[in-house]
Scaffold this motif. Sequence first.
Motif, short mmCIF file in Angstrom:
data_model
loop_
_atom_site.label_atom_id
_atom_site.label_comp_id
_atom_site.label_asym_id
_atom_site.label_seq_id
_atom_site.Cartn_x
_atom_site.Cartn_y
_atom_site.Cartn_z
N GLU A 107 6.99 -5.30 29.32
CA GLU A 107 6.60 -5.42 30.72
C GLU A 107 6.02 -6.81 30.96
O GLU A 107 5.09 -7.24 30.29
N ALA A 108 6.61 -7.53 31.91
CA ALA A 108 6.18 -8.90 32.20
C ALA A 108 5.51 -9.02 33.56
O ALA A 108 4.78 -9.97 33.82
N GLY A 109 5.78 -8.07 34.46
CA GLY A 109 5.18 -8.14 35.78
C GLY A 109 5.71 -7.07 36.69
O GLY A 109 6.67 -6.35 36.37
N GLU A 110 5.06 -6.97 37.84
CA GLU A 110 5.46 -6.02 38.87
C GLU A 110 5.37 -6.73 40.21
O GLU A 110 4.35 -7.33 40.53
N VAL A 111 6.44 -6.67 40.96
CA VAL A 111 6.49 -7.28 42.28
C VAL A 111 6.20 -6.19 43.30
O VAL A 111 6.90 -5.18 43.35
N LYS A 112 5.14 -6.40 44.11
CA LYS A 112 4.70 -5.40 45.09
C LYS A 112 4.47 -6.06 46.44
O LYS A 112 3.98 -7.17 46.52
N LYS A 113 4.80 -5.31 47.48
CA LYS A 113 4.53 -5.77 48.84
C LYS A 113 3.07 -5.54 49.15
O LYS A 113 2.54 -4.46 48.90
N LYS A 114 2.41 -6.56 49.71
CA LYS A 114 1.03 -6.39 50.13
C LYS A 114 1.00 -5.55 51.39
O LYS A 114 1.86 -5.68 52.26
N LEU A 115 0.02 -4.69 51.51
CA LEU A 115 -0.04 -3.78 52.65
C LEU A 115 -0.43 -4.44 53.96
O LEU A 115 0.21 -4.25 54.97
N PHE A 116 -1.47 -5.21 53.97
CA PHE A 116 -1.98 -5.78 55.22
C PHE A 116 -1.94 -7.29 55.18
O PHE A 116 -2.84 -7.93 54.65
N THR A 117 -0.88 -7.86 55.72
CA THR A 117 -0.76 -9.31 55.79
C THR A 117 -0.28 -9.67 57.20
O THR A 117 0.90 -9.70 57.47
N PRO A 118 -1.22 -9.92 58.11
CA PRO A 118 -0.82 -10.22 59.48
C PRO A 118 0.01 -11.50 59.57
O PRO A 118 -0.24 -12.46 58.85
N PHE A 119 1.00 -11.48 60.42
CA PHE A 119 1.83 -12.63 60.80
C PHE A 119 2.86 -13.06 59.76
O PHE A 119 3.70 -13.86 60.06
N ARG A 120 2.79 -12.59 58.52
CA ARG A 120 3.79 -13.00 57.55
C ARG A 120 3.86 -11.99 56.41
O ARG A 120 2.90 -11.34 56.08
N GLU A 121 5.06 -11.88 55.86
CA GLU A 121 5.27 -10.98 54.73
C GLU A 121 4.67 -11.62 53.48
O GLU A 121 4.67 -12.84 53.33
N LYS A 122 4.17 -10.78 52.59
CA LYS A 122 3.59 -11.27 51.35
C LYS A 122 3.85 -10.27 50.24
O LYS A 122 3.70 -9.08 50.42
N PHE A 123 4.27 -10.76 49.09
CA PHE A 123 4.46 -9.95 47.90
C PHE A 123 3.62 -10.55 46.79
O PHE A 123 3.45 -11.78 46.73
N THR A 124 3.10 -9.71 45.92
CA THR A 124 2.39 -10.20 44.75
C THR A 124 3.25 -9.96 43.52
O THR A 124 4.04 -9.02 43.47
N ILE A 125 3.08 -10.83 42.55
CA ILE A 125 3.68 -10.66 41.23
C ILE A 125 2.50 -10.40 40.31
O ILE A 125 1.78 -11.31 39.91
N ASP A 126 2.29 -9.12 40.04
CA ASP A 126 1.18 -8.69 39.20
C ASP A 126 1.60 -8.82 37.74
O ASP A 126 2.50 -8.12 37.28
#
Length: 165
Positions: free
Chosen positions: A71-90
């Motif tokens: 396991e190297a990471g997990e890409v997840k959509k952030k729940l509350f990001t006004p005005f723009r999409e944001k994903f994290t690479i955990d």
Amino acid sequence: MYVIKERFFDVGDDFDVTDDHGRKVLHVDGKVLSLRDKLVIEDPSGNEVASVHRKLISLRPAYQIEIGGEEAGEVKKKLFTPFREKFTIDVPGPDDLTMSGDLFDHEFTVERGGREVASVSKRWLSIRDSYAVNIADGENHLLILCAVLALELAMQREKKEDDRD
């Protein structure tokens, strides 16, 4: 710099990631019709080096990245990001990354701790329906490329779900 064909699922399930000279760097075997939306990433010799698949049990879109069977990471959509999409690479440990900008149009950056480590853009290329991924030296290129591919899977799934509504 790497080149990825935009919306590769519309054309076919398999494709190559090339460098800016057109040389194949990675081959991506897409299993997008599978339950988990899985991609297998191979080196030019055909050896599996990584995989990306959708996590089935998650409150928000999440994709698991495995490199070398670990396991190297997990890409997840952030729940509350006004005005723009944001994903994290955990990633394991404290060095998580964030993808933000115009994700749907492939104009975004990847940052760690507020520092840009990669950028994605269609503007750098004259090749139609492709986008470039430019990754800083010293970064894990395979992890970032897998994260960009995971984002592509997530955006494609979201588009399909919106089309059904």
